[in-house]
Motif scaffolding. Sequence first.
Motif: not given
Length: 279
Positions: A180-203
Motif C-alpha cells: 500500500l501507499v500511505a500519505a504518512n505514518l499516521d495514515s499507515l497505522i490507520l490503514a493497517l487496522d483490521k488488516r490480515e497478515v500471514k505470520l508463519g503458518g497462520s493468519i
Amino acid sequence: TLLLVLVGPLNAIALDKIIVVKVNGAINSVAAEFITHEIRNANKSSEELIVIQMDISGELDTSMRKIIKAIQSSKIPVASFVSPGGSRAASAGTFITIASHIAAMEPGTNIGAAHPVNLMGGGTGGQAKVMEDKVVNDASAYIRSLAEKRGRNTHWAELSVRKSVSVSAEEAKRLNVIDLVAANLDSLILALDKREVKLGGSIITLNTAEKNITFKEMNSRQRILDIIANPNVAYVLMMLGLVGLYLELSNPGLILPGVVGSVSLVLALYAMQTLPINY
C-alpha cells in the motif's frame, strides 16, 4: 496477592504498542545491531507491530541479511515504510522492504536499484567478471525467494538486482512490489487496522487503532559507531592507520603515529566488518 493483582494490569497496559524504528543512510553493522535488537525486544514484549521507517541508500550484504533473518524469525508483524517523501529504498532497502510482512511507501519515494557493487573496486575481466556474476546470481536468487515468500512480484524483484530498475511508490503498488501507499505514518497505522497478515503458518488480524506509538532511535554509542562505519570514513581511517604505522616503523620511538595508526586501523577493520566490537 493484592500486589500481584495490581501489577498484572499495569504490565498489560504497558505492552501491545506499535514500535517505529527510524533508519537513514547505509545499512552497516551498527544499523543491523540496532534494528535486530529492537525487533527482538518487540517480540519479547509481544507488541502489536514494529514499523521500520527507512530512507536507505546502500548496504553491506552481511548486515542486510542479519536484519532479514530477524524479520523472518519475528513472531509479530514487521512493516517496512519508505518515508518521508523524497526517501528511497535502494539496495538493502529493496531487500528489506520485500522481506517484510507488510511493505508500504509514502508518495514521492522510490524503490529499486539493488544491483550489488564491489566497494573495493577491482578489474573488469576474467576472474573479476566471474566473481561479479556469482554475486549477482546469488543476490537475484535471494531477492526472488523473499518475494515468493511474501507473494510479491518476483520478476520485478529480480530485475531490480540484475538491471538496477527503480520505480515510484505508485508504480510499485501497481506492480505488486508493495502492499500500500500511505500519505504518512499516521495514515499507515490507520490503514493497517483490521488488516490480515500471514505470520508463519497462520493468519492474524492487526488491531492498530488507538495503539500507543513508540519511536526508537540509535543511542549515542551507536550513532558514533554509525559514523565510523560509513564507507568513506572507513577508507580515511584505513589510510591514517597505514600511514601512522609506516611512520612509526620508519622512526621508532615516536609513539604517537603508532598509537593513532593502530587505533585508526582497528576502527577501519570494524567499519568493514572484519572485526567485531563489544564494550
